[in-house]
Design a protein around this motif. Structure first.
Motif, PDB file in Angstrom:
ATOM      1  N   ILE A  71       3.663   2.129   8.880  1.00 20.41           N
ATOM      2  CA  ILE A  71       3.761   1.421   7.197  1.00 20.41           C
ATOM      3  C   ILE A  71       3.140   0.640   6.667  1.00 20.41           C
ATOM      4  O   ILE A  71       3.342   0.451   5.746  1.00 20.41           O
ATOM      5  N   ASN A  72       3.367  -0.533   7.106  1.00 21.84           N
ATOM      6  CA  ASN A  72       2.582  -1.019   6.584  1.00 21.84           C
ATOM      7  C   ASN A  72       0.944  -1.623   6.186  1.00 21.84           C
ATOM      8  O   ASN A  72       0.877  -1.718   5.133  1.00 21.84           O
ATOM      9  N   GLN A  73       0.748  -1.015   7.178  1.00 21.74           N
ATOM     10  CA  GLN A  73      -0.956  -0.009   6.426  1.00 21.74           C
ATOM     11  C   GLN A  73      -0.382   0.725   5.087  1.00 21.74           C
ATOM     12  O   GLN A  73      -1.155   1.088   4.160  1.00 21.74           O
ATOM     13  N   LEU A  74      -0.129   1.832   5.026  1.00 23.51           N
ATOM     14  CA  LEU A  74       0.324   1.958   4.134  1.00 23.51           C
ATOM     15  C   LEU A  74       0.689   2.007   3.050  1.00 23.51           C
ATOM     16  O   LEU A  74       0.227   0.936   1.510  1.00 23.51           O
ATOM     17  N   GLU A  75       1.600   0.692   3.231  1.00 23.47           N
ATOM     18  CA  GLU A  75       2.056  -0.280   2.261  1.00 23.47           C
ATOM     19  C   GLU A  75       0.622  -1.074   1.588  1.00 23.47           C
ATOM     20  O   GLU A  75       0.232  -1.144   0.182  1.00 23.47           O
ATOM     21  N   GLU A  76      -0.054  -1.923   2.353  1.00 23.08           N
ATOM     22  CA  GLU A  76      -1.181  -2.444   2.005  1.00 23.08           C
ATOM     23  C   GLU A  76      -2.516  -1.855   1.586  1.00 23.08           C
ATOM     24  O   GLU A  76      -3.510  -2.595   0.028  1.00 23.08           O
ATOM     25  N   GLU A  77      -2.659  -0.587   1.111  1.00 25.56           N
ATOM     26  CA  GLU A  77      -3.239   0.381   0.768  1.00 25.56           C
ATOM     27  C   GLU A  77      -3.063   0.758  -0.766  1.00 25.56           C
ATOM     28  O   GLU A  77      -3.685   1.714  -1.074  1.00 25.56           O
TER      29      GLU A  77
END
Length: 102
Positions: A71-77
């Motif tokens: 989820i954090n990676q998707l938000e960062e992207e």
């Protein structure tokens, strides 16, 4: 001391739990001594200690959880909104807290 150097599991302890940890350390880890200090039984202190251990383990799991990392990676992207990511992680974390047994 900067909060960034303090583990998240420690930051999530309440005042009573921090005091208990401090007293446990000052008693050199003696549950018997702690039971005397709190004027309670050994099994009661053991149960309190076990609950703290569970709380720390759940928080460690949250820090290393692949769902939270995704989820954090998707938000960062930029693939999901920051507020949505925050809400999903918060709700997921609440569900992990259910693993703590009273």
């Amino acid at each position: 001391m900067e909060n960034e150097n303090i583990p998240r599991w420690f930051l999530e302890l309440n005042d009573e739990e921090i005091k208990f940890v401090k007293n446990f350390l000052l008693a050199s880890g003696s549950i018997k001594e702690l039971a005397g200090k709190y004027s309670t039984s050994y099994p009661t202190i053991r149960k309190k200690l076990d609950k703290l251990i569970q709380k720390i383990q759940v928080n460690e799991r949250k820090d290393n959880d692949t769902v939270v990392k995704l989820i954090n990676q998707l938000e960062e992207e930029g693939k999901i909104d920051q507020e949505i990511a925050k809400t999903v992680v918060l709700e997921y974390s609440k569900s992990l807290n259910c693993l703590i047994i009273d």
